[in-house]
Design an enzyme around this catalytic site. Sequence first.
Site, PDB file in Angstrom:
ATOM      1  N   GLU A   1       0.824  -1.212   0.000  1.00 51.50           N
ATOM      2  CA  GLU A   1       0.000   0.000   0.000  1.00 51.50           C
ATOM      3  C   GLU A   1       0.854   1.257   0.000  1.00 51.50           C
ATOM      4  O   GLU A   1       1.832   1.372   0.729  1.00 51.50           O
ATOM      5  CB  GLU A   1      -0.902   0.013   1.238  1.00 51.50           C
TER       6      GLU A   1
ATOM      7  N   GLU B   1     -12.054   2.907   2.742  1.00 51.31           N
ATOM      8  CA  GLU B   1     -11.245   2.931   3.953  1.00 51.31           C
ATOM      9  C   GLU B   1     -11.272   4.373   4.471  1.00 51.31           C
ATOM     10  O   GLU B   1     -10.298   5.118   4.389  1.00 51.31           O
ATOM     11  CB  GLU B   1      -9.814   2.463   3.683  1.00 51.31           C
TER      12      GLU B   1
END
Length: 265
Positions: free
Chosen positions: A147, A245
């Site tokens: 990520e 998210e």
Amino acid sequence: MNKPTSSSPFTLAVCAEMIFLDLPMLERIQRINEHGFQVEIWDWTKHDIDALANSGATFSSMTGYITGTLAGAAGADELLITAAESVEVAKRLDIPRLNLHGTGLNSEGLPVQPCQRITGAMWLKACDTLNRLADLGEQHGVTFVLENLNTDVDHPGVPFARLEDVLALVESVDRPSLRIMLDVYHAQIGEGNLIELIRRCGPYIGEVQVADVPGRCEPGTGEINYPAIAKVLNDIGYRGTVGLEGWASGDDDLALDRFRAAFSL
């Protein structure tokens, strides 16, 4: 059984760590599932895995390690050990993607080992570590996803945080069991030029995470043009998971409706 996600060409997921915060974790997961979304979790050591396995939800991703780092000798070995433990939990929950960062993060999202300068030796060690993780992924039929993060607001001192860096690492390893967890929120803060970044990352995207800027809330609450993001993902042929998210700006149910609408074409 998850409900259909309207006219979205993507599989939609929601992070249970950031939505329905007034509820216990298992109830959050059940509410997200009732809305028809898959579920993301973070650190599996903080959860009752048996309860999650029996929740009826489908899980999209989770953190793929407990401790360790990509670019240090001892840290890399530690990362691989805890990644192997994480794989076993992922298999119990049928989770296909395990998330990675440049270094371990504490409970506030700050790096356990901050780094202000990445050396050539660190790049080489990170590639070696990621190759070892790709081996582990291939062995167990899961995908590790690296990520991108932002270092200006949320994660100062994390090495290999920029999407440019993540793409360079994943491209250099170039194995199907290692992909990018492309976080649009972090990329907007750290780099911008989102549409071109997404096009460049296209073949290596394992999952996409979204939230708006500023505030890290659902799409439509900030400056990111999420209809354009959805369009470019569709145009490059991406058909994977898009996960919210982010926090709810107000009502949680409304936030999930807005998220679904942003990615329904």
